[in-house]
Enzyme design. Structure first.
Site, PDB file in Angstrom:
ATOM      1  N   ASP A  55       0.816  -1.212   0.000  1.00 52.25           N
ATOM      2  CA  ASP A  55       0.000   0.000   0.000  1.00 52.25           C
ATOM      3  C   ASP A  55       0.856   1.272   0.000  1.00 52.25           C
ATOM      4  O   ASP A  55       1.886   1.322   0.667  1.00 52.25           O
ATOM      5  CB  ASP A  55      -0.888  -0.029   1.257  1.00 52.25           C
ATOM      6  N   GLU A  64      -3.333  -0.390  -8.470  1.00 53.04           N
ATOM      7  CA  GLU A  64      -4.147   0.783  -8.114  1.00 53.04           C
ATOM      8  C   GLU A  64      -3.296   2.050  -8.212  1.00 53.04           C
ATOM      9  O   GLU A  64      -2.162   2.085  -7.754  1.00 53.04           O
ATOM     10  CB  GLU A  64      -4.693   0.638  -6.687  1.00 53.04           C
TER      11      GLU A  64
END
Ligand code: ZN
Length: 480
Positions: A159, A265
């Site tokens: 992340d 992402e």
């Protein structure tokens, strides 16, 4: 399976074994099941591939600890224990687990829905602050999946990564999702018209003129309400061009060549400015043109998504804002990703509506807060120590996380009776205090050990609490 269980029972005749039958897995050359032997958790394997596992052989069965080496072997042989890509067509929920103890509770909530969990989800900041590694985080998720007998597949998200080296490391460790945080390469467009023009003119002619021509007349964009005035166009190009190049480079060099599907992402949210639909459209269209396959984009939305507390802002403004982003995402086939999604109950129904249930929502600290809640309820002394330490180090924690948290609104700790301590988790300011200081608390060895010791002793209570809280999120998101 029955014969295998029979074999284990015969091998351990003293009856000091408990076998969780729902975890039984079989593949060519291997049978595996989760059990506790002499009150110790273990994996029991047999078959010709049992040699891949580290453990002790007793009467023809191998009793193995739930360690890293055995997790890797299990991942290799039993596919569903390995992090995997979820894709752009399935709703997903980033669970995050700062302690490595919440995944089972999260799975218990998610398994009743059609949403796929991203069980391991750590930014480098979180790894640093908790002193954990990708291996630790994926170990915890893999074992939780195996113990829960959850076979639907789960993700692991590297992340908020910013560089090629960071992405490479996350992929090497088995992450199935990469969230590229573009904040270091997102340029702040100058406010003054002249300065903006100058910045715009500095973009090499070759790139600028081609794009200008392409975007001058885009009926497709206009049909969903995305238009470019001269000013928005210049702002978009100045802000996002470098981010696009980085996103493409990382995709081409590290992701496409990997030989397995990765959820990619693009995060545009860690910036001061809200992402316009025009910017989202531009980024998505350019990525598609460059054959960069993404699963989600995280825009910066209108209003405030602060850590661990509800949405701050006008819900209807958010709805209009999200609606435009969903239109753009639908055109290009990716999901809209909503970051800092912990406890945003005011806007969850809006997210459910506008995304038509196809979203990625990330939460991370909220299961940590549930741990703090359990501690506050049952171990007042430990909670008081944590609260005091958090207060002492608040300024340091604020340098990592942007939060309002006003300490003058927090009731002094010595005026609260033991049974009033859980109220600190409800009050927004003290909630944020405990939310952002997790790194400081977990880095204090004595406190770290006390927290883990307490939670391991109260494992089932914590699991129930996490499940309940996750279910509240999923229900509000229309998934339960
Ligand atoms: Zn973010």
């Amino acid at each position: 399976m029955d014969r295998y269980i029979e074999k284990i029972r015969q091998a351990m005749p003293d009856g000091d074994i408990w076998i969780k039958e729902s975890t039984y897995a079989q593949t060519e050359g291997l049978r595996a099941i989760y059990a506790t032997a002499a009150e110790k958790e273990c994996l029991i394997v047999d078959g010709c591939k049992a040699f891949l596992f580290e453990g002790e052989t007793v009467n023809g069965i191998k009793i193995c600890p739930l360690n890293h080496i055995n997790r890797l072997a299990l991942n290799m042989e039993i596919g569903y224990t390995r992090p995997q890509s979820i894709g752009a067509e399935t709703a997903s929920f980033g669970c995050g687990d700062r302690l490595g103890l919440a995944n089972e509770g999260q799975l218990a909530a998610v398994r009743r829905t059609r949403v796929k969990p991203v069980l391991a989800q750590q930014s480098l900041r979180e790894l640093d602050l908790t002193g954990r590694s990708y291996d630790d985080v994926i170990d915890a998720a893999s074992w939780a999946v195996f113990k829960a007998g959850y076979r639907e597949g789960y993700g692991a998200d590297g992340d908020h990564l910013k560089t090629k080296q960071e992405v490479e490391a996350a992929l090497e460790h088995g992450c199935s999702m990469i969230t590229l945080d573009c904040s270091d390469v997102l340029r702040e467009p100058p406010v003054q018209a002249e300065a903006l023009s100058r910045a715009y003119d500095q973009i090499p002619d070759k790139k600028r003129l081609i794009l200008e021509e392409e975007y001058r007349n885009l009926p497709h964009a206009a049909s969903i309400g995305v238009t470019y005035t001269r000013q928005t166009w210049m702002e978009v190009l100045v802000t996002y061009l470098d981010a696009l190049e980085l996103a493409e480079e990382i995709y081409v060099e590290l992701i496409r060549s990997r030989g397995r599907r990765i959820d990619y992402e693009i995060s545009l949210d860690e910036t001061a400015h809200t992402t316009s639909a025009a910017a989202h459209y531009f980024v998505a269209r350019e990525l598609k043109k460059r054959h960069v396959r993404i699963s989600s984009i995280a825009p910066k939305f209108i209003g405030e998504f602060q850590k661990g507390i509800d949405y701050i802002g006008d819900t209807e403004d958010f709805r209009r804002n999200l609606r435009m982003h969903c239109k753009v995402a639908a055109c290009f086939g990716h999901k809209v990703s909503i970051h800092s999604g912990s406890d945003k109950f005011k806007v969850f129904p809006v997210i459910a509506d506008e995304t038509k249930g196809l979203f990625h929502v990330k939460t991370s600290g909220t299961s940590w807060l549930e741990a703090v809640r359990v501690i506050a309820g049952s171990s007042p002394d430990l909670y008081r120590r944590m609260h005091r330490k958090a207060l002492e180090h608040l300024d340091e924690a604020r340098s990592y996380y942007e939060v309002n948290c006003d300490m003058s609104a927090v009731r002094p700790l010595d005026t609260a009776a033991d049974d009033e301590l859980p109220a600190y988790i409800e009050q927004v300011d003290s909630r944020q205090l405990m939310h952002i200081t997790y790194g400081i608390l977990l880095n204090d060895t004595e406190m770290h050990d006390a927290i883990y010791e307490f939670l391991k002793k109260n494992e089932k209570i914590y699991e129930m609490q996490v499940k309940r809280h996750m279910e509240k999120h999923l229900k509000s998101l229309g998934c339960l």
